[in-house]
Scaffold this motif. Sequence first.
Motif, PDB file in Angstrom:
ATOM      1  N   LYS A  28      -2.498   1.295  -7.509  1.00 16.93           N
ATOM      2  CA  LYS A  28      -1.547   1.817  -6.526  1.00 16.93           C
ATOM      3  C   LYS A  28      -1.374   3.340  -6.629  1.00 16.93           C
ATOM      4  N   PRO A  29      -0.969   3.889  -7.781  1.00 16.14           N
ATOM      5  CA  PRO A  29      -0.801   5.341  -7.858  1.00 16.14           C
ATOM      6  C   PRO A  29      -2.106   6.120  -7.732  1.00 16.14           C
ATOM      7  N   VAL A  30      -3.222   5.537  -8.214  1.00 18.01           N
ATOM      8  CA  VAL A  30      -4.510   6.237  -8.097  1.00 18.01           C
ATOM      9  C   VAL A  30      -4.927   6.346  -6.635  1.00 18.01           C
ATOM     10  N   LEU A  31      -4.772   5.266  -5.868  1.00 25.86           N
ATOM     11  CA  LEU A  31      -5.106   5.320  -4.445  1.00 25.86           C
ATOM     12  C   LEU A  31      -4.141   6.224  -3.681  1.00 25.86           C
ATOM     13  N   ASP A  32      -2.883   6.263  -4.107  1.00 23.56           N
ATOM     14  CA  ASP A  32      -1.942   7.233  -3.532  1.00 23.56           C
ATOM     15  C   ASP A  32      -2.453   8.651  -3.760  1.00 23.56           C
ATOM     16  N   ILE A 107       9.880   7.040  -2.737  1.00 23.96           N
ATOM     17  CA  ILE A 107      10.776   6.145  -3.483  1.00 23.96           C
ATOM     18  C   ILE A 107       9.964   5.296  -4.457  1.00 23.96           C
ATOM     19  N   GLN A 108       8.817   4.787  -4.016  1.00 24.56           N
ATOM     20  CA  GLN A 108       7.961   3.982  -4.881  1.00 24.56           C
ATOM     21  C   GLN A 108       7.546   4.771  -6.124  1.00 24.56           C
ATOM     22  N   SER A 109       7.062   6.000  -5.909  1.00 23.01           N
ATOM     23  CA  SER A 109       6.589   6.818  -7.033  1.00 23.01           C
ATOM     24  C   SER A 109       7.720   7.128  -8.006  1.00 23.01           C
ATOM     25  N   GLY A 110       8.879   7.498  -7.469  1.00 29.00           N
ATOM     26  CA  GLY A 110      10.017   7.837  -8.317  1.00 29.00           C
ATOM     27  C   GLY A 110      10.540   6.651  -9.095  1.00 29.00           C
ATOM     28  N   LEU A 111      10.732   5.520  -8.408  1.00 27.91           N
ATOM     29  CA  LEU A 111      11.256   4.316  -9.058  1.00 27.91           C
ATOM     30  C   LEU A 111      10.272   3.777 -10.083  1.00 27.91           C
ATOM     31  N   LEU A 112       8.986   3.807  -9.745  1.00 29.57           N
ATOM     32  CA  LEU A 112       7.974   3.307 -10.670  1.00 29.57           C
ATOM     33  C   LEU A 112       7.907   4.173 -11.925  1.00 29.57           C
ATOM     34  N   PHE A 153       7.702  -4.734  -3.629  1.00 34.94           N
ATOM     35  CA  PHE A 153       8.128  -3.494  -2.963  1.00 34.94           C
ATOM     36  C   PHE A 153       7.336  -2.297  -3.492  1.00 34.94           C
ATOM     37  N   LEU A 154       7.093  -2.282  -4.808  1.00 35.46           N
ATOM     38  CA  LEU A 154       6.369  -1.163  -5.413  1.00 35.46           C
ATOM     39  C   LEU A 154       4.858  -1.292  -5.241  1.00 35.46           C
ATOM     40  N   GLY A 155       4.386  -2.505  -4.915  1.00 35.99           N
ATOM     41  CA  GLY A 155       2.956  -2.716  -4.695  1.00 35.99           C
ATOM     42  C   GLY A 155       2.119  -2.678  -5.949  1.00 35.99           C
ATOM     43  N   ILE A 156       2.666  -3.151  -7.082  1.00 39.54           N
ATOM     44  CA  ILE A 156       1.966  -3.004  -8.364  1.00 39.54           C
ATOM     45  C   ILE A 156       1.534  -4.323  -8.988  1.00 39.54           C
ATOM     46  N   ILE A 247       0.052   6.697 -16.270  1.00 38.02           N
ATOM     47  CA  ILE A 247       0.502   6.309 -14.932  1.00 38.02           C
ATOM     48  C   ILE A 247       1.853   6.934 -14.594  1.00 38.02           C
ATOM     49  N   VAL A 248       2.701   7.125 -15.594  1.00 46.43           N
ATOM     50  CA  VAL A 248       3.966   7.840 -15.373  1.00 46.43           C
ATOM     51  C   VAL A 248       3.675   9.246 -14.863  1.00 46.43           C
ATOM     52  N   LEU A 249       2.741   9.926 -15.495  1.00 42.91           N
ATOM     53  CA  LEU A 249       2.393  11.296 -15.095  1.00 42.91           C
ATOM     54  C   LEU A 249       1.805  11.330 -13.683  1.00 42.91           C
ATOM     55  N   VAL A 250       0.949  10.347 -13.359  1.00 39.75           N
ATOM     56  CA  VAL A 250       0.362  10.283 -12.012  1.00 39.75           C
ATOM     57  C   VAL A 250       1.439  10.054 -10.968  1.00 39.75           C
ATOM     58  N   ASN A 251       2.406   9.170 -11.267  1.00 38.34           N
ATOM     59  CA  ASN A 251       3.479   8.889 -10.314  1.00 38.34           C
ATOM     60  C   ASN A 251       4.399  10.094 -10.131  1.00 38.34           C
ATOM     61  N   ILE A 252       4.660  10.811 -11.198  1.00 37.75           N
ATOM     62  CA  ILE A 252       5.484  12.020 -11.082  1.00 37.75           C
ATOM     63  C   ILE A 252       4.768  13.044 -10.205  1.00 37.75           C
ATOM     64  N   TYR A 253       3.457  13.168 -10.393  1.00 38.12           N
ATOM     65  CA  TYR A 253       2.672  14.084  -9.557  1.00 38.12           C
ATOM     66  C   TYR A 253       2.731  13.655  -8.099  1.00 38.12           C
ATOM     67  N   ASN A 254       2.527  12.338  -7.834  1.00 35.14           N
ATOM     68  CA  ASN A 254       2.594  11.834  -6.462  1.00 35.14           C
ATOM     69  C   ASN A 254       3.956  12.054  -5.831  1.00 35.14           C
ATOM     70  N   LEU A 255       5.007  11.911  -6.637  1.00 35.52           N
ATOM     71  CA  LEU A 255       6.383  12.132  -6.138  1.00 35.52           C
ATOM     72  C   LEU A 255       6.567  13.582  -5.742  1.00 35.52           C
ATOM     73  N   VAL A 256       6.149  14.500  -6.619  1.00 34.79           N
ATOM     74  CA  VAL A 256       6.304  15.938  -6.327  1.00 34.79           C
ATOM     75  C   VAL A 256       5.474  16.331  -5.123  1.00 34.79           C
ATOM     76  N   LYS A 257       4.255  15.779  -5.033  1.00 33.18           N
ATOM     77  CA  LYS A 257       3.359  16.077  -3.907  1.00 33.18           C
ATOM     78  C   LYS A 257       3.944  15.606  -2.597  1.00 33.18           C
ATOM     79  N   GLY A 258       4.674  14.473  -2.636  1.00 31.70           N
ATOM     80  CA  GLY A 258       5.218  13.896  -1.401  1.00 31.70           C
ATOM     81  C   GLY A 258       6.522  14.507  -0.941  1.00 31.70           C
ATOM     82  N   LEU A 259       7.160  15.320  -1.781  1.00 28.14           N
ATOM     83  CA  LEU A 259       8.445  15.927  -1.418  1.00 28.14           C
ATOM     84  C   LEU A 259       8.258  17.157  -0.532  1.00 28.14           C
TER      85      LEU A 259
END
Length: 259
Positions: A28-32, A107-112, A153-156, A247-259
């Motif tokens: 999920k986060p890699v494809l994001d 929301i998915q990236s942040g919550l995950l 909801f998170l798709g994981i 994966i935490v680091l990837v999700n944080i990156y995706n969250l920042v990128k999406g803001l």
Amino acid sequence: MIILYFLIGFISSVIGAMAGLGGGIIIKPVLDYVGHYDLETIGVLSASTVMAMSTVTLVRIKTTKVKIDFKISLLIAVGSIVGGLIGKGVFNFYVVNLKLADIVGAIQSGLLAFLLIIIYASFKWNSHTPSYLIANKAIIFSTGLILGLLSAFLGIGGGPLNVAVLVLLFSMTGKEVVINSTFIIFFSQLASLLLVAFTTRYQGMDLSMLPFMIIGGVAGGLIGNILLFKVSSKAIWGVFNFTILIIVLVNIYNLVKGL
């Protein structure tokens, strides 16, 4: 493209089968991050790959001495299916009906990331984390319901959430956790794919890479399952913790990128 998506399915499934993560938590986060597909398509690609991996793993379990605790895992699986239907319904409502894909993605990236940090900390300092042996069927079912809702909801696929719950609430050991988590993941992903089939019917999705990800999932599941029974529980937890941290680091990156 073909090689990239095969490798995503393969590597995710090797780690998923070996550490009980399922693979969706990686896919999920890699494809994001790759950014080729929308959230709906990513959900189907992830669920299908994880389904392939978990099927291979469960077939091979028959040749091992590790048993599935059906009393616990089946109840959690049923709860996960019900919760998964609710979670997927909430996801579809906001993404498909209200067209809020960008907000839902953030929301998915942040919550995950938040949930994975808690799980990582719990296992990193597990000597201070209590474990229990829950036997109440209502509590077990409710646990599955919450896991299914969050996972859908998170798709994981629920891998790391399942692992944390099986250890903390049911005091399972390394290989027991991996096998029982995979059993739960199988049913939650099956329910997720059936729901999509009966609702959106995969309309408007580009699934051209799906066969290659499934092949990667099957191959990764076979190799991951072999590794599971060749390494120690300490090595399994090492893979689990390292993967969670990445994966935490990837999700944080995706969250920042999406803001």
